[in-house]
Design an enzyme around this catalytic site. Sequence first.
Site, PDB file in Angstrom:
ATOM      1  N   LYS A 194      15.822 -29.372  -4.068  1.00  0.00           N
ATOM      2  CA  LYS A 194      16.324 -28.017  -4.320  1.00  0.00           C
ATOM      3  C   LYS A 194      17.721 -27.840  -3.686  1.00  0.00           C
ATOM      4  O   LYS A 194      18.238 -28.744  -3.064  1.00  0.00           O
ATOM      5  CB  LYS A 194      15.342 -26.983  -3.776  1.00  0.00           C
ATOM      6  CG  LYS A 194      13.883 -27.201  -4.212  1.00  0.00           C
ATOM      7  CD  LYS A 194      13.628 -26.844  -5.670  1.00  0.00           C
ATOM      8  CE  LYS A 194      12.338 -27.414  -6.218  1.00  0.00           C
ATOM      9  NZ  LYS A 194      11.104 -26.761  -5.812  1.00  0.00           N
TER      10      LYS A 194
HETATM   11  C1  LIG Z   1       9.660 -26.595  -5.985  1.00  0.00           C
HETATM   12  C2  LIG Z   1       9.023 -25.443  -6.630  1.00  0.00           C
HETATM   13  C3  LIG Z   1       7.913 -24.793  -6.091  1.00  0.00           C
HETATM   14  C4  LIG Z   1       7.167 -25.295  -4.895  1.00  0.00           C
HETATM   15  O1  LIG Z   1       7.943 -25.535  -3.802  1.00  0.00           O
HETATM   16  P1  LIG Z   1       7.456 -26.603  -2.678  1.00  0.00           P
HETATM   17  O2  LIG Z   1       8.375 -26.333  -1.540  1.00  0.00           O
HETATM   18  O3  LIG Z   1       7.648 -27.954  -3.277  1.00  0.00           O
HETATM   19  O4  LIG Z   1       6.033 -26.307  -2.366  1.00  0.00           O
HETATM   20  C5  LIG Z   1       7.441 -23.666  -6.732  1.00  0.00           C
HETATM   21  N1  LIG Z   1       8.013 -23.206  -7.856  1.00  0.00           N
HETATM   22  C6  LIG Z   1       9.059 -23.818  -8.429  1.00  0.00           C
HETATM   23  C7  LIG Z   1       9.652 -23.253  -9.673  1.00  0.00           C
HETATM   24  C8  LIG Z   1       9.593 -24.966  -7.836  1.00  0.00           C
HETATM   25  O5  LIG Z   1      10.613 -25.593  -8.425  1.00  0.00           O
END
Ligand SMILES: *Cc1c(COP(=O)(O)O)cnc(C)c1O
Length: 388
Positions: A194
Site C-alpha cells: 500500500k
Molecule cells: C489491503 C486491503 C485490506 C486489508 O488490509 P490488511 O492490512 O492487509 O489487513 C482491506 N481492504 C482493501 C481494499 C485492501 O486493499
Amino acid sequence: MNNPIPYGRQHITDEDIAAVVDVLRSPYLTQGPAIGQFEQAFADYIGARYAVAVANGTAALHLCCLALGVTEGTKVITTPITFSASANCVRYCGGEVYFADIDPETILLDVKAVRALLEQHPKGTFSGIIPVDFAGYPVDMAAFRELADEYGLWLLEDSCHAPGGSFTDQHGVVHRCGDSSLADLAIFSFHPVKHIAAGEGGMITTNDEELYKHLLRLRTHGITSKPEQLLEPSPGGWYMELQVLGYNYRLTDMQAALGLSQLNRVDAMMERRRELAARYDAAFVGTSVQTIVPPAGVGHAYHLYVVQVSDRKGLYDFLRARNIYAQVHYIPVHTMPYYRQFGWKSGDFPNAERYYNQCVSLPMFPTLTNEEQDYVIASVLEFINAAN
Ligand SMILES: *Cc1c(COP(=O)(O)O)cnc(C)c1O
C-alpha cells in the site's frame, strides 16, 4: 530486464530504518509515544478529527463493524471488486454480506445498483454500506451519504487504496478519501504494497467522538483503566475494567515509527504515482488497451494502475515471461467458494465479472523508474500489436 518488476513494492530509506531503531532503543516497543504521534500525523494528513492505529487493515474493518453494531443477521452491502476483507469483516461479527454491481466506468460500487437493491427490500432490511476506493479511485461519498440518509444506513469507507485521494462534490467542496466528512468511519492499511508501509498495520479515521472512544477500548481487549471511563468505583491504582469483549489489535511502536517516517514522504510518493499514471495513460491512447482516466476534480490515488484488454490471460502470461509480475485485482468476491455457500454465484454481477475477465494491474510504485516503465509499456504494446 533481469530483475522481476512487481506490480507494487515498498520503499524503505535510511531515515525509516533510523526511526525504527530509535524505538528499539527506547523503553516502549508497544503502547509507547510513537503510536499517538503516528495517529495525530495521519489524522492531520487525511483531514479527519480522530485516528486509531491498529494491527492491520483487516483488524480495522473488524473493529469498525463491531463499533457500528454489526451482529448476527445484520445485513451490509459492499462491492464484489475488492479485497475479500472488505466483506469478511461483516462475517466476523455474524452479519450477512450483500453485493451490488460496479459502475464499469469507475470500477467502483455503483450507487444506482445499491439503490436498486435497497428498493427490492422493505426499509430497515439493511444496516450499512462499505464502499471501497478501489485502485485509488475515490468513491463519490456524497452520493452514498444521500442514499444512506434516505435509508438510515451507516457508511464505512474502505480507503486502503486511497490515502491522499480526493473527490469534489457538486458544491465544489473537496473531500479527501477517508476524511470521514461523509462516512461514519474509514479505514486504511499499511501492508507493504500500500502507499505507506509499516510491515503490517492499519488505521481507522472518524469525526465521531463516541465511535472513537469505543474503538480505543475495543482495540485493547475492551479493557480501560481511565478513571473517567470506569463504570464502577476504583478500589485502587491497579484497577482496570473489562467492559466489552475487545481484542488485542494494537500496532507496535516499531511499526508506528516506520509508518510515521513514511508519512513524511507521502506527497512526493503520490506525485510520482500520478506521474507514472500519466505516462501510462499517454502511452495507451488510441490503442485497444482500455484505461481508466478520471475526470477533472477526481484526485485518483493510484494504488493500482489497471488496464483492460480482451485477452487478459494472454497478456498476463506474456508479461510474466518478460519478468513483469503484473497482478489481477480482484477475483470478484461473490464468486469465491466461501461466498458461494450463501447463494452468490457467477453471473450475479455482470459488470464486475466482465471487468474481472479483462483486467490486469501494471507495475505502479514510486520507485519504478521511467526506464522500467517504458519496458512495461513496450511489452504491453508488443503483445497487443501481435494479437491484432
Ligand atoms: C489491503 C486491503 C485490506 C486489508 O488490509 P490488511 O492490512 O492487509 O489487513 C482491506 N481492504 C482493501 C481494499 C485492501 O486493499
